[in-house]
Design a protein around this motif. Structure first.
Motif, PDB file in Angstrom:
ATOM      1  N   ASP A  48       0.828  -1.196   0.000  1.00 40.71           N
ATOM      2  CA  ASP A  48       0.000   0.000   0.000  1.00 40.71           C
ATOM      3  C   ASP A  48       0.867   1.253   0.000  1.00 40.71           C
ATOM      4  N   GLY A  49       2.024   1.179   0.643  1.00 34.91           N
ATOM      5  CA  GLY A  49       2.930   2.328   0.654  1.00 34.91           C
ATOM      6  C   GLY A  49       3.656   2.521  -0.661  1.00 34.91           C
ATOM      7  N   ASN A  50       3.711   1.482  -1.486  1.00 29.69           N
ATOM      8  CA  ASN A  50       4.381   1.551  -2.775  1.00 29.69           C
ATOM      9  C   ASN A  50       3.311   1.515  -3.861  1.00 29.69           C
ATOM     10  N   SER A  51       3.109   2.595  -4.552  1.00 27.85           N
ATOM     11  CA  SER A  51       2.008   2.679  -5.509  1.00 27.85           C
ATOM     12  C   SER A  51       2.209   1.738  -6.697  1.00 27.85           C
ATOM     13  N   ALA A  52       3.452   1.448  -7.069  1.00 31.11           N
ATOM     14  CA  ALA A  52       3.682   0.546  -8.200  1.00 31.11           C
ATOM     15  C   ALA A  52       3.255  -0.872  -7.844  1.00 31.11           C
ATOM     16  N   LEU A  53       3.575  -1.322  -6.631  1.00 31.57           N
ATOM     17  CA  LEU A  53       3.144  -2.656  -6.201  1.00 31.57           C
ATOM     18  C   LEU A  53       1.632  -2.746  -6.069  1.00 31.57           C
ATOM     19  N   SER A  54       1.028  -1.718  -5.522  1.00 32.24           N
ATOM     20  CA  SER A  54      -0.425  -1.762  -5.353  1.00 32.24           C
ATOM     21  C   SER A  54      -1.145  -1.729  -6.700  1.00 32.24           C
ATOM     22  N   PHE A  57      -0.619  -5.415  -8.199  1.00 37.03           N
ATOM     23  CA  PHE A  57      -1.480  -6.422  -7.571  1.00 37.03           C
ATOM     24  C   PHE A  57      -2.936  -5.994  -7.508  1.00 37.03           C
ATOM     25  N   GLU A  58      -3.257  -4.815  -8.039  1.00 36.67           N
ATOM     26  CA  GLU A  58      -4.617  -4.272  -8.076  1.00 36.67           C
ATOM     27  C   GLU A  58      -5.244  -4.234  -6.689  1.00 36.67           C
ATOM     28  N   LEU A  59      -4.512  -3.630  -5.762  1.00 33.66           N
ATOM     29  CA  LEU A  59      -4.986  -3.518  -4.393  1.00 33.66           C
ATOM     30  C   LEU A  59      -5.807  -2.252  -4.231  1.00 33.66           C
ATOM     31  N   CYS A  61      -8.728  -0.351  -1.129  1.00 32.09           N
ATOM     32  CA  CYS A  61      -8.917  -0.247   0.321  1.00 32.09           C
ATOM     33  C   CYS A  61      -9.659  -1.438   0.914  1.00 32.09           C
ATOM     34  N   SER A  62     -10.350  -2.211   0.121  1.00 33.36           N
ATOM     35  CA  SER A  62     -11.048  -3.381   0.661  1.00 33.36           C
ATOM     36  C   SER A  62     -10.204  -4.644   0.582  1.00 33.36           C
ATOM     37  N   SER A  63      -9.007  -4.548   0.024  1.00 31.55           N
ATOM     38  CA  SER A  63      -8.133  -5.723  -0.068  1.00 31.55           C
ATOM     39  C   SER A  63      -7.719  -6.178   1.323  1.00 31.55           C
ATOM     40  N   GLY A  64      -7.673  -7.480   1.499  1.00 30.86           N
ATOM     41  CA  GLY A  64      -7.262  -8.045   2.774  1.00 30.86           C
ATOM     42  C   GLY A  64      -8.397  -8.368   3.711  1.00 30.86           C
ATOM     43  N   THR A  65      -9.622  -8.039   3.334  1.00 34.18           N
ATOM     44  CA  THR A  65     -10.758  -8.333   4.207  1.00 34.18           C
ATOM     45  C   THR A  65     -11.763  -9.277   3.551  1.00 34.18           C
ATOM     46  N   HIS A  66     -11.380  -9.883   2.453  1.00 26.62           N
ATOM     47  CA  HIS A  66     -12.260 -10.841   1.778  1.00 26.62           C
ATOM     48  C   HIS A  66     -11.727 -12.244   2.009  1.00 26.62           C
ATOM     49  N   TRP A  67     -12.045 -13.185   1.144  1.00 29.75           N
ATOM     50  CA  TRP A  67     -11.682 -14.583   1.367  1.00 29.75           C
ATOM     51  C   TRP A  67     -10.167 -14.784   1.368  1.00 29.75           C
ATOM     52  N   GLY A  68      -9.444 -14.035   0.537  1.00 31.95           N
ATOM     53  CA  GLY A  68      -7.990 -14.168   0.513  1.00 31.95           C
ATOM     54  C   GLY A  68      -7.355 -13.695   1.813  1.00 31.95           C
ATOM     55  N   GLY A  69      -7.839 -12.574   2.319  1.00 33.44           N
ATOM     56  CA  GLY A  69      -7.342 -12.075   3.595  1.00 33.44           C
ATOM     57  C   GLY A  69      -7.723 -12.989   4.743  1.00 33.44           C
ATOM     58  N   ALA A  70      -8.924 -13.565   4.663  1.00 38.38           N
ATOM     59  CA  ALA A  70      -9.350 -14.504   5.710  1.00 38.38           C
ATOM     60  C   ALA A  70      -8.495 -15.764   5.688  1.00 38.38           C
ATOM     61  N   LEU A  71      -8.180 -16.250   4.505  1.00 39.43           N
ATOM     62  CA  LEU A  71      -7.337 -17.435   4.381  1.00 39.43           C
ATOM     63  C   LEU A  71      -5.918 -17.147   4.876  1.00 39.43           C
TER      64      LEU A  71
END
Length: 100
Positions: A48-54, A57-59, A61-71
């Motif tokens: 999130d701090g690096n805009s090129a990485l985000s 990976f198409e991140l 603000c809701s990334s990390g709270t869905h099924w992938g983040g839960a897993l």
């Protein structure tokens, strides 16, 4: 040196929403959800701090709270609990009991 700025406010937790000094069940569930998803939210601070990485990976603000983040969070919590259980296997307690 990297500066991590939580632009999506992933690490903010509401305190007492009712302002009555008591926590409701929905606030307690919000806290439990925050604690469970904490590993995935912390892992997303780096891209999130690096805009090129985000962007790569198409991140958002809701990334990390869905099924992938839960897993991911579930695997981290299980690994942490297993690691703690192996680190503390009670040998010291058994050795102390044998001395008596």
């Amino acid at each position: 040196m990297a500066i991590f700025i939580d632009q999506c406010k992933r690490l903010e937790v509401a305190a007492d929403l009712g302002a009555g000094g008591r926590f409701t069940l929905s606030e307690l569930m919000g806290w439990l959800e925050f604690v469970y998803f904490l590993p995935s939210k912390l892992a997303l601070l780096l891209p999130d701090g690096n805009s090129a990485l985000s962007r790569y990976f198409e991140l958002d603000c809701s990334s990390g709270t869905h099924w992938g983040g839960a897993l991911f969070s579930g695997v981290v919590w299980v690994a942490l609990l297993v690691g703690v259980s192996f680190a503390w296997d009670g040998r010291a307690a058994r050795a102390e009991a044998k001395k008596r």
